[in-house]
Write an enzyme that holds these catalytic residues in place. Sequence first.
Site, PDB file in Angstrom:
ATOM      1  N   VAL A 139       0.827  -1.216   0.000  1.00  0.00           N
ATOM      2  CA  VAL A 139       0.000   0.000   0.000  1.00  0.00           C
ATOM      3  C   VAL A 139       0.856   1.258   0.000  1.00  0.00           C
ATOM      4  CG1 VAL A 139      -1.564   1.358   1.453  1.00  0.00           C
ATOM      5  CG2 VAL A 139      -2.069  -1.029   0.972  1.00  0.00           C
ATOM      6  N   CYS A 167      -5.764  -9.397   3.045  1.00  0.00           N
ATOM      7  CA  CYS A 167      -6.789  -8.525   3.628  1.00  0.00           C
ATOM      8  C   CYS A 167      -8.033  -9.254   4.135  1.00  0.00           C
ATOM      9  CB  CYS A 167      -7.193  -7.456   2.620  1.00  0.00           C
ATOM     10  SG  CYS A 167      -5.869  -6.274   2.322  1.00  0.00           S
TER      11      CYS A 167
HETATM   12  P1  NAD Z   1       3.207  -4.641   3.959  1.00  0.00           P
HETATM   13  O1  NAD Z   1       3.546  -5.647   4.982  1.00  0.00           O
HETATM   14  O2  NAD Z   1       3.414  -4.938   2.519  1.00  0.00           O
HETATM   15  O3  NAD Z   1       3.977  -3.272   4.258  1.00  0.00           O
HETATM   16  C1  NAD Z   1       4.114  -2.711   5.519  1.00  0.00           C
HETATM   17  C2  NAD Z   1       5.497  -2.064   5.598  1.00  0.00           C
HETATM   18  O4  NAD Z   1       5.563  -1.245   6.761  1.00  0.00           O
HETATM   19  C3  NAD Z   1       6.640  -3.072   5.717  1.00  0.00           C
HETATM   20  O5  NAD Z   1       7.545  -2.857   4.654  1.00  0.00           O
HETATM   21  C4  NAD Z   1       7.269  -2.760   7.073  1.00  0.00           C
HETATM   22  O6  NAD Z   1       8.675  -2.952   7.084  1.00  0.00           O
HETATM   23  C5  NAD Z   1       6.898  -1.300   7.235  1.00  0.00           C
HETATM   24  N1  NAD Z   1       6.914  -0.789   8.617  1.00  0.00           N
HETATM   25  C6  NAD Z   1       6.332  -1.319   9.718  1.00  0.00           C
HETATM   26  N2  NAD Z   1       6.550  -0.521  10.786  1.00  0.00           N
HETATM   27  C7  NAD Z   1       7.251   0.543  10.343  1.00  0.00           C
HETATM   28  C8  NAD Z   1       7.767   1.715  10.958  1.00  0.00           C
HETATM   29  N3  NAD Z   1       7.580   1.976  12.274  1.00  0.00           N
HETATM   30  N4  NAD Z   1       8.456   2.584  10.208  1.00  0.00           N
HETATM   31  C9  NAD Z   1       8.668   2.354   8.907  1.00  0.00           C
HETATM   32  N5  NAD Z   1       8.186   1.264   8.256  1.00  0.00           N
HETATM   33  C10 NAD Z   1       7.494   0.380   8.965  1.00  0.00           C
HETATM   34  O7  NAD Z   1       1.661  -4.277   4.219  1.00  0.00           O
HETATM   35  P2  NAD Z   1       0.573  -3.807   3.139  1.00  0.00           P
HETATM   36  O8  NAD Z   1       0.041  -4.977   2.390  1.00  0.00           O
HETATM   37  O9  NAD Z   1       1.092  -2.639   2.386  1.00  0.00           O
HETATM   38  O10 NAD Z   1      -0.596  -3.323   4.118  1.00  0.00           O
HETATM   39  C11 NAD Z   1      -0.488  -2.127   4.876  1.00  0.00           C
HETATM   40  C12 NAD Z   1      -1.853  -1.799   5.432  1.00  0.00           C
HETATM   41  O11 NAD Z   1      -2.760  -1.494   4.368  1.00  0.00           O
HETATM   42  C13 NAD Z   1      -2.512  -2.928   6.219  1.00  0.00           C
HETATM   43  O12 NAD Z   1      -3.245  -2.394   7.291  1.00  0.00           O
HETATM   44  C14 NAD Z   1      -3.451  -3.550   5.211  1.00  0.00           C
HETATM   45  O13 NAD Z   1      -4.545  -4.185   5.828  1.00  0.00           O
HETATM   46  C15 NAD Z   1      -3.909  -2.338   4.443  1.00  0.00           C
HETATM   47  N6  NAD Z   1      -4.331  -2.621   3.063  1.00  0.00           N
HETATM   48  C16 NAD Z   1      -3.639  -3.495   2.303  1.00  0.00           C
HETATM   49  C17 NAD Z   1      -4.034  -3.728   0.994  1.00  0.00           C
HETATM   50  C18 NAD Z   1      -3.300  -4.712   0.118  1.00  0.00           C
HETATM   51  O14 NAD Z   1      -3.821  -5.061  -0.924  1.00  0.00           O
HETATM   52  N7  NAD Z   1      -2.096  -5.151   0.486  1.00  0.00           N
HETATM   53  C19 NAD Z   1      -5.153  -3.048   0.467  1.00  0.00           C
HETATM   54  C20 NAD Z   1      -5.821  -2.136   1.272  1.00  0.00           C
HETATM   55  C21 NAD Z   1      -5.409  -1.935   2.575  1.00  0.00           C
END
Ligand code: NAD
Length: 452
Positions: free
Chosen positions: A11, A264
């Site tokens: 995201v 998700c």
């Molecule tokens: P992800 O695991 O791909 O990415 C999260 C990133 O955050 C990781 O790279 C991690 O290293 C980083 N991170 C964590 N703590 C941190 C900090 N304190 N400082 C800097 N970086 C930090 O997760 P994602 O799939 O992108 O999902 C993120 C959010 O978006 C979730 O809540 C998810 O439910 C929501 N979401 C995801 C999608 C999807 O399709 N993947 C769609 C809509 C919403």
Amino acid sequence: MRIAMVGTGYVGLVSGACFSDFGHDVVCIDKDDRKIAQLHHGIMPIYEPGLENLVAANMRAGRLTFTTDLAEAVRGADAVFIAVGTPSRRGDGHADLTYVFAAAQEIARAVTGPCVVVTKSTVPVGTGDEVERIVRAANPDAAIKVVSNPEFLREGAAIEDFKRPDRVVVGTEDDDAREVMRAIYRPLSLNQSAPVFFTGRRTSELIKYAANAFLAVKITFINEIADLCEQVGADVQQVARGIGMDKRIGPKFLNAGPGYGGSCFPKDTLALLKTGADCETPLRIVEATVQVNEGRKRAMGRKVVKALGGDVRGRTIAVLGLTFKPNTDDMRDAPSLALIRSLQDAGARVRAYDPEGVEQARGMVEGVDFAEGPYAAVEGADAMVIVTEWDEFRALDLPRIATMLKVPLMVDLRNIYTEDEAAQAGIRLVGIGRKASAMHAFPAELATAAAR
Ligand code: NAD
């Protein structure tokens, strides 16, 4: 606008790249230094169509940068987005908000001027209040507003979804914060996309969970109808078409398959159930959906075993497609994982191929042989299963496959092929929600071979 994006995952990276493409100045932050180092070299840490070019163009234009230094990056930002993971908390299914709260604390300590902190991560109702409390406690003097802005993009079509969303939901009760958010999303109005929908913060948080739960219900509903179709000799694709023509129902999300998965729906439905339970408001439809979907994933393994005559010990099954959907490398909670385990439990060997998911899959399944392509996976296998509808599986050379399989059996969990197409190639097809016609029943000699 100067935007900082905390969390550069599926995201954060897409949102950051798209915001910079809108003309904003964006810095994406991640604590994973390997990810940031890759991005500095133009290497994408995830597979998402179109992302590499978008990132490269905006890096060249000087609007998009990457860093591990959160404090430096958020200083002077007009808006800091939190896009960190909110996985299921181990053991109880609540959303694990550790990363969100840690990020909020780090941000609050670092910001100096007025700033809007925007939660883009999917978070349970009331999280914004807690983020606000954390921020105030860490930096009582800073003028920080906390806003909810859930993300609805779909992996595999993430850039298009971000740039042409059905809606953007923003939850805030604050007029200044609303103006900042309006300015950030203003370029969308030039696309003639849907307007930004402003609402209260708690309502916004719940919209995200309600949307995902509704979609999970829709998929699970058609999956159960598919099971009924198999019993009564109806065709689920036609049923879906017939009901989808009704505008109140709509044609989308009515493709029967092996059950929903991904990063998700499974965790978000569970988290919503926990919110319901905490508020003594059980959400029985979502509860049933979660149960039915869990059961379905392993049932798909039994379906394959049954199609092979009931005994797969020592047999090799080719699995085509591992990711929870095409055009992503995301393996989180993919239905293929449960299917593979169930086949292995029944004594089968699994040889798998996926165009993008193998790297992640290696760390998630044991004892699987990975093949270089669909035909290498199928060569000499006893039967094959299509789990993910990648484009590359849509036009397979079926006569060639028929000669490669020991038993010409294809279990197509995505209904890519018709029985007629398969039969012409000499393959017996078992799909989802379609009763195999007598005409295409398993020839007696093959049934014997399958049972051996
Ligand atoms: P992800 O695991 O791909 O990415 C999260 C990133 O955050 C990781 O790279 C991690 O290293 C980083 N991170 C964590 N703590 C941190 C900090 N304190 N400082 C800097 N970086 C930090 O997760 P994602 O799939 O992108 O999902 C993120 C959010 O978006 C979730 O809540 C998810 O439910 C929501 N979401 C995801 C999608 C999807 O399709 N993947 C769609 C809509 C919403």
